[in-house]
Design an enzyme around this catalytic site. Structure first.
Site, PDB file in Angstrom:
ATOM      1  N   GLU A   1     -30.387  54.544  52.296  1.00 31.28           N
ATOM      2  CA  GLU A   1     -29.527  54.986  51.211  1.00 31.28           C
ATOM      3  C   GLU A   1     -30.083  54.554  49.858  1.00 31.28           C
ATOM      4  O   GLU A   1     -30.691  53.492  49.736  1.00 31.28           O
ATOM      5  CB  GLU A   1     -28.110  54.439  51.384  1.00 31.28           C
ATOM      6  CG  GLU A   1     -27.385  55.153  52.513  1.00 31.28           C
ATOM      7  CD  GLU A   1     -25.916  54.789  52.566  1.00 31.28           C
ATOM      8  OE1 GLU A   1     -25.120  55.667  52.927  1.00 31.28           O
ATOM      9  OE2 GLU A   1     -25.559  53.648  52.250  1.00 31.28           O
TER      10      GLU A   1
ATOM     11  N   CYS B   1     -30.883  52.375  42.439  1.00 26.11           N
ATOM     12  CA  CYS B   1     -30.758  51.259  43.365  1.00 26.11           C
ATOM     13  C   CYS B   1     -31.363  51.744  44.677  1.00 26.11           C
ATOM     14  O   CYS B   1     -30.865  52.709  45.263  1.00 26.11           O
ATOM     15  CB  CYS B   1     -29.278  50.900  43.522  1.00 26.11           C
ATOM     16  SG  CYS B   1     -28.978  49.609  44.741  1.00 26.11           S
TER      17      CYS B   1
ATOM     18  N   CYS C   1     -30.654  45.812  57.728  1.00 28.92           N
ATOM     19  CA  CYS C   1     -31.127  44.511  57.243  1.00 28.92           C
ATOM     20  C   CYS C   1     -31.021  43.514  58.388  1.00 28.92           C
ATOM     21  O   CYS C   1     -30.018  43.488  59.101  1.00 28.92           O
ATOM     22  CB  CYS C   1     -30.265  44.046  56.067  1.00 28.92           C
ATOM     23  SG  CYS C   1     -30.845  42.513  55.294  1.00 28.92           S
TER      24      CYS C   1
ATOM     25  N   CYS D   1     -25.524  38.503  56.066  1.00 29.18           N
ATOM     26  CA  CYS D   1     -24.587  38.015  55.052  1.00 29.18           C
ATOM     27  C   CYS D   1     -23.208  38.584  55.395  1.00 29.18           C
ATOM     28  O   CYS D   1     -23.057  39.784  55.619  1.00 29.18           O
ATOM     29  CB  CYS D   1     -25.033  38.452  53.662  1.00 29.18           C
ATOM     30  SG  CYS D   1     -26.693  37.859  53.245  1.00 29.18           S
TER      31      CYS D   1
ATOM     32  N   CYS E   1     -21.439  41.601  53.384  1.00 30.33           N
ATOM     33  CA  CYS E   1     -22.231  42.791  53.052  1.00 30.33           C
ATOM     34  C   CYS E   1     -22.156  43.822  54.170  1.00 30.33           C
ATOM     35  O   CYS E   1     -22.307  43.490  55.345  1.00 30.33           O
ATOM     36  CB  CYS E   1     -23.683  42.388  52.814  1.00 30.33           C
ATOM     37  SG  CYS E   1     -24.768  43.788  52.434  1.00 30.33           S
TER      38      CYS E   1
ATOM     39  N   GLY F   1     -31.423  46.144  52.785  1.00 29.13           N
ATOM     40  CA  GLY F   1     -32.601  45.366  53.160  1.00 29.13           C
ATOM     41  C   GLY F   1     -32.935  44.225  52.225  1.00 29.13           C
ATOM     42  O   GLY F   1     -32.376  44.088  51.137  1.00 29.13           O
TER      43      GLY F   1
ATOM     44  N   SER G   1     -34.339  41.937  44.059  1.00 27.77           N
ATOM     45  CA  SER G   1     -33.218  41.050  44.358  1.00 27.77           C
ATOM     46  C   SER G   1     -33.418  40.448  45.739  1.00 27.77           C
ATOM     47  O   SER G   1     -33.724  41.151  46.701  1.00 27.77           O
ATOM     48  CB  SER G   1     -31.916  41.857  44.311  1.00 27.77           C
ATOM     49  OG  SER G   1     -30.817  41.040  44.652  1.00 27.77           O
TER      50      SER G   1
ATOM     51  N   LEU H   1     -27.101  34.207  44.910  1.00 26.10           N
ATOM     52  CA  LEU H   1     -26.788  32.797  45.180  1.00 26.10           C
ATOM     53  C   LEU H   1     -25.436  32.667  45.900  1.00 26.10           C
ATOM     54  O   LEU H   1     -25.354  32.112  46.991  1.00 26.10           O
ATOM     55  CB  LEU H   1     -26.821  32.032  43.855  1.00 26.10           C
ATOM     56  CG  LEU H   1     -26.773  30.517  43.934  1.00 26.10           C
ATOM     57  CD1 LEU H   1     -27.508  29.858  42.782  1.00 26.10           C
ATOM     58  CD2 LEU H   1     -25.348  29.985  43.988  1.00 26.10           C
ATOM     59  N   HIS H   2     -24.375  33.136  45.276  1.00 27.50           N
ATOM     60  CA  HIS H   2     -23.046  33.326  45.889  1.00 27.50           C
ATOM     61  C   HIS H   2     -22.243  32.076  46.254  1.00 27.50           C
ATOM     62  O   HIS H   2     -21.030  32.166  46.448  1.00 27.50           O
ATOM     63  CB  HIS H   2     -23.107  34.238  47.115  1.00 27.50           C
ATOM     64  CG  HIS H   2     -23.706  35.587  46.869  1.00 27.50           C
ATOM     65  ND1 HIS H   2     -23.490  36.303  45.716  1.00 27.50           N
ATOM     66  CD2 HIS H   2     -24.541  36.358  47.634  1.00 27.50           C
ATOM     67  CE1 HIS H   2     -24.151  37.453  45.789  1.00 27.50           C
ATOM     68  NE2 HIS H   2     -24.801  37.504  46.926  1.00 27.50           N
TER      69      HIS H   2
ATOM     70  N   ASN I   1     -16.870  44.368  46.432  1.00 27.17           N
ATOM     71  CA  ASN I   1     -16.510  45.708  46.865  1.00 27.17           C
ATOM     72  C   ASN I   1     -16.152  45.664  48.342  1.00 27.17           C
ATOM     73  O   ASN I   1     -16.928  45.129  49.131  1.00 27.17           O
ATOM     74  CB  ASN I   1     -17.687  46.664  46.648  1.00 27.17           C
ATOM     75  CG  ASN I   1     -18.030  46.800  45.179  1.00 27.17           C
ATOM     76  OD1 ASN I   1     -17.183  47.122  44.361  1.00 27.17           O
ATOM     77  ND2 ASN I   1     -19.276  46.507  44.840  1.00 27.17           N
TER      78      ASN I   1
ATOM     79  N   CYS J   1     -22.329  47.910  45.406  1.00 25.75           N
ATOM     80  CA  CYS J   1     -23.075  46.852  46.094  1.00 25.75           C
ATOM     81  C   CYS J   1     -22.425  46.484  47.418  1.00 25.75           C
ATOM     82  O   CYS J   1     -21.226  46.257  47.484  1.00 25.75           O
ATOM     83  CB  CYS J   1     -23.111  45.578  45.263  1.00 25.75           C
ATOM     84  SG  CYS J   1     -23.714  45.806  43.615  1.00 25.75           S
TER      85      CYS J   1
HETATM   86  N1  SAH Z   1     -31.137  41.528  50.186  1.00 24.75           N
HETATM   87  C1  SAH Z   1     -31.168  41.526  48.753  1.00 24.75           C
HETATM   88  C2  SAH Z   1     -30.924  42.884  48.122  1.00 24.75           C
HETATM   89  C3  SAH Z   1     -29.758  43.721  48.633  1.00 24.75           C
HETATM   90  S1  SAH Z   1     -28.104  43.271  48.237  1.00 24.75           S
HETATM   91  C4  SAH Z   1     -30.170  40.529  48.213  1.00 24.75           C
HETATM   92  O1  SAH Z   1     -29.327  40.061  48.964  1.00 24.75           O
HETATM   93  O2  SAH Z   1     -30.264  40.189  47.036  1.00 24.75           O
HETATM   94  C5  SAH Z   1     -27.813  43.524  46.547  1.00 24.75           C
HETATM   95  C6  SAH Z   1     -26.654  42.667  46.025  1.00 24.75           C
HETATM   96  O3  SAH Z   1     -25.368  43.141  46.459  1.00 24.75           O
HETATM   97  C7  SAH Z   1     -26.759  41.234  46.497  1.00 24.75           C
HETATM   98  O4  SAH Z   1     -26.523  40.355  45.456  1.00 24.75           O
HETATM   99  C8  SAH Z   1     -25.640  41.186  47.515  1.00 24.75           C
HETATM  100  O5  SAH Z   1     -25.227  39.884  47.752  1.00 24.75           O
HETATM  101  C9  SAH Z   1     -24.589  42.023  46.855  1.00 24.75           C
HETATM  102  N2  SAH Z   1     -23.486  42.397  47.749  1.00 24.75           N
HETATM  103  C10 SAH Z   1     -23.512  42.485  49.105  1.00 24.75           C
HETATM  104  N3  SAH Z   1     -22.313  42.829  49.579  1.00 24.75           N
HETATM  105  C11 SAH Z   1     -21.488  42.989  48.516  1.00 24.75           C
HETATM  106  C12 SAH Z   1     -20.112  43.379  48.372  1.00 24.75           C
HETATM  107  N4  SAH Z   1     -19.380  43.707  49.437  1.00 24.75           N
HETATM  108  N5  SAH Z   1     -19.601  43.430  47.122  1.00 24.75           N
HETATM  109  C13 SAH Z   1     -20.356  43.151  46.044  1.00 24.75           C
HETATM  110  N6  SAH Z   1     -21.664  42.786  46.119  1.00 24.75           N
HETATM  111  C14 SAH Z   1     -22.223  42.693  47.341  1.00 24.75           C
END
Ligand code: SAH
Length: 327
Positions: free
Chosen positions: A83, A97, A104, A108, A111, A149, A178, A202-203, A277, A319
């Site tokens: 996508e 994007c 992936c 996480c 995600c 990914g 990223s 980072l989160h 999201n 995202c």
């Molecule tokens: N694997 C890489 C790139 C893909 S994710 C990474 O993790 O950076 C791109 C961004 O979207 C990351 O910061 C990820 O943590 C964030 N993301 C994942 N799930 C999300 C969600 N449900 N709501 C908002 N952001 C999210």
């Protein structure tokens, strides 16, 4: 377009060495097909049409959000879903994007991509074809590897794609990789001569919580990743963008903002707070007030902070929502 296959086909056809560049340059400027390439002999255009598919990706589905965001679901020749999203901003910026992998391998917990089956790394051409698809719709100028990914797990192909993106209109300065914090990838990026930007997801500001929501933290703990980010900053003289997805009652408390600010410094980092999201995960997103309070706390502790504008939520293109099932 499979650029290796293109090169082989042109060589087999006894074509001069400039031909591949000529064909690529048409594609990179948004040509709809070989037929557009008026300085390529007609017989050769027909032969290419037969032997080198114009894209390595087939479009399976495309949706447009009420805010102008366009999401495309593609499939590779071996049936893997991919996508990519085009975001249109009021100031005229057009940002893509794109995905670096189908699915992936990381898991996480917040995600959507993490919960679908991992397929494989995408090839350089499959990465570029996502950008070319949108380039055929309109001019594009920014790109982030924030689709499906982990780009650092496919860095050879990601960097090879980045070398060609300027031909499409996207300079390396306007390209952001990223990462979940894949330390060897960050170090490699610091050593390339390419002025790419770096974002770190980072989160959570402590290892216990971070490992709980991002299992990859067990492999590359937070302080090791931040040390790698500082090495990158030292080499590149650019801030690292810290991505922080706001999860209600999980990582959005005042003391967590203070802890986050304590890990970072104003010179090396810029924080981008991401409204969560819905992705079918067990979390709720922090509300606007909680996000604002977190932002203010970070700022009070000297950080530079922005809150991400959410785009394409109505078509599951925001995202973390990129999962083939929702396409
Ligand atoms: N694997 C890489 C790139 C893909 S994710 C990474 O993790 O950076 C791109 C961004 O979207 C990351 O910061 C990820 O943590 C964030 N993301 C994942 N799930 C999300 C969600 N449900 N709501 C908002 N952001 C999210």
């Amino acid at each position: 377009m499979d650029l290796a296959l293109l090169q082989r086909t042109l060589t087999d056809a006894g074509q001069p060495s400039f031909r591949a560049g000529q064909v690529w340059s048409w594609a990179a400027r948004g040509a709809a097909g070989y037929a557009d390439m008026t300085n390529v002999p007609a017989a050769l255009r027909d032969e290419l049409d037969e032997r080198v598919p114009f894209s390595t990706l087939a479009v399976s589905h495309q949706a447009q959000s009420s805010d102008g965001t366009v999401k495309a679901l593609f499939h590779t020749h071996d049936g893997r879903p991919v996508e990519a999203v085009l975001m249109r901003y009021r100031d005229g910026r057009r940002s893509l994007c794109v995905s670096s992998q189908s699915g992936c391998p990381l898991t996480c917990t917040f995600c959507a991509t993490g919960s679908m089956a991992y397929g494989r790394n995408l090839t350089t051409s499959e990465i570029l074809d996502q950008a070319l698809h949108f380039r055929r719709i309109e001019d594009v100028d920014h790109l982030v590897f924030m689709g499906m990914g982990e780009p650092m797990m496919n860095l050879d192909n990601v960097l090879a794609a980045c070398r060609r993106l300027p031909d499409i209109g996207i300079t390396n300065r306007r390209t952001t990789i990223s990462t979940v914090g894949w330390v060897p990838g960050i170090d490699r990026l610091a050593q390339t001569g390419m002025p790419l930007r770096l974002a770190f997801s980072l989160h959570a500001a402590d290892d216990a919580l971070r490992s709980q929501i991002m299992p990859v933290n067990d492999r590359y703990p937070l302080l090791d990743v931040l040390a790698a980010c500082r090495r990158w900053h030292h080499a590149k003289r650019q801030p690292v963008y810290i991505e922080y997805v706001m999860l209600a009652g999980v990582n959005d408390r005042h003391e967590q903002a203070v802890a986050l600010a304590g890990l970072l410094d104003r010179k090396s980092f810029k924080v981008n707070l991401i409204p969560y999201n819905p992705s079918g995960s067990p979390y709720d997103g922090s509300g606007p007030d909680a996000i604002e309070a977190f932002r203010a706390a970070l700022e009070q502790h000297g950080m530079r902070v922005t809150v991400r504008l959410t785009r394409g939520r109505d078509i599951a293109a925001a995202c973390g929502q990129l999962a083939a099932a929702t396409g």
